[in-house]
Structure formats: C-alpha cells, structure tokens
Design an enzyme around this catalytic site. Structure first.
Site: not given
Ligand code: IMP
Length: 218
Positions: A69, A134-135, A137-139, A142, A166, A186-187, A200
């Site tokens: 979402k 996409e919103d 990319i953390d790690t 996904t 991130k 940071k979150f 949201r």
């Molecule tokens: P990844 O697989 O670690 O890259 O995570 C990606 C997904 O985790 C994103 O599509 C978000 O849904 C969620 N996510 C990661 N970091 C955050 C954050 O700081 N705030 C909100 N959602 C996050």
C-alpha cells in the site's frame, strides 16, 4: 552503495523541522518527532523524476506497477506529472496501470519473509515495459524478490523508481534506476508510508517518536 541513480541526499545530521512549523493532524502530534521531508519538496522532486523517467522509457507503452500500500501516494502523484508531460509535449506515450500488494514488515522490523497478498495476474506484464513504483528501499530484499518474480513472466523491460532509499548496513546492495531521496537509517512514516497501518493519512514524511511506536505497536 552505488551512486548510479542521482537523488537528493539527506545527511545523517539532518535534524528535520519542528512539527509546529507545518500542519500536522492533531491525532498524530505526540507520535512524531520531526517533519523530515515536507510534502512540497516530495512533489517538486517527483515532478523531476517524471521527466527523467519519460526521457529514459518514453519510447513505448509503459505499464506502471504500483507496489501497495505504501506506494499509492507516490504512484498517483508521479503519474499525474507524467500525464502532464504527455499532454504538453510533442511526444506522448500511452500508459496503463497495475497493482501488486506485498507485505514484509511488522512494527518497524522486516519479518524477512515477503508475501504477495494481492494484485492482478502478473502474466499481463509479459512483453511489456514495466515501471515498478515503490515507496522505500530499505534492505532491498523486497525489490529483489519482486524482480525475480516478475522475471518469470518475461517483461520486455523493467525499471524501478523508489521515492526513498535508506542508507543502511543491512542493504543487500540493490539500487533502483530512479530515486527521489536517500535517507538515514531511521523509520519514517507519512505520504502513505505506515507503521502498522497508521500514518498513511499524513502529508509529510516524518520520523516517528517513541510514544508513536508504543501507541501503535502490533
Ligand atoms: P526492504 O525489503 O527491507 O527493502 O523493505 C522494503 C519495505 O519495507 C518497504 O516497501 C516498506 O513497506 C517497508 N519499510 C522499510 N522501511 C520503512 C520505513 O522506514 N517506513 C515505513 N515502511 C518501511
């Protein structure tokens, strides 16, 4: 981290803006620490991303794939800018939309397990130029999982645009083709990014407070 996709870099020492300098819904005032990226700046950067995407992909019909979402606000605003370009230039291309729903987070932690929990039959993407929207990319896990899933359906081209990336030591090294902002580890919430479905309904991208984390903990 590779720096192939230029973006606005928000440094680790960025303090953000006091909440009372902006309009924040009353129900969230105790749950946020700072405004990190004001809505106007998100829009201005998105306008330029639309131009860069059209320059790079604007030869053929594009299927814009929204990752729900969290991606819905960015997707809607980005497409509005692309539509404006299509209306106002000599060159224009048709664009269709598709949606996929993925889930990997509980509280502010990745569960490490990525679930596809909705969306159309991906076989509609075969032979198409796909733009994944996409919103954040953390790690990068996904997006890597989604890309390998899409590959099975043989799209002609796949490009990824993410509003945020991130800077984190947990990164698997994945970098999207187009990036809005690079942010510290940071979150963040707002502009459709959530913490257990909350925030949201907030226009700006903000840093959540400890109170907020406790209040909306799953
Ligand atoms: P990844 O697989 O670690 O890259 O995570 C990606 C997904 O985790 C994103 O599509 C978000 O849904 C969620 N996510 C990661 N970091 C955050 C954050 O700081 N705030 C909100 N959602 C996050």
């Amino acid at each position: 981290m590779a720096t192939s996709s230029p973006c606005v870099v928000i440094g680790d020492d960025e303090k953000g803006y006091d909440l009372d300098l902006f309009c924040i819904p009353k129900h969230y005032v105790d749950d946020l620490e700072k405004v990190y990226i004001p809505h106007g700046l998100i829009m201005d950067r998105t306008e330029r991303l639309a131009r860069d995407i059209m320059k790079s992909m604007g030869e053929h019909h594009i299927v814009a794939l929204c990752v729900l979402k969290g991606g819905y606000k960015f997707f809607a605003d980005l497409l509005d800018y692309i539509k404006a370009l299509n209306r106002n230039s000599d060159k224009s291309i048709p664009m269709t939309v598709d949606f996929i729903r993925l889930k990997s987070y509980c509280n502010d932690e990745s569960t490490g397990e990525i679930k596809v929990i909705g969306g159309d039959d991906l076989s509609t993407l075969t032979g198409k130029n796909v733009l994944i929207v996409e919103d954040i990319i953390d790690t990068g896990k996904t997006m890597k999982t989604l890309l390998s899933l899409l590959k099975q359906y043989n799209p002609k081209m796949v490009k990824v645009v993410s509003l945020l990336v991130k800077r984190t030591p947990r990164s698997v090294g994945y970098r999207p083709d187009f990036v809005g902002f690079e942010v510290p580890d940071k979150f963040v919430v707002g502009y459709a990014l959530d913490y257990n479905e909350y925030f949201r309904d907030l226009n700006h991208i903000c840093v959540i407070s400890e109170t907020g984390k406790q209040k909306y903990k799953a």
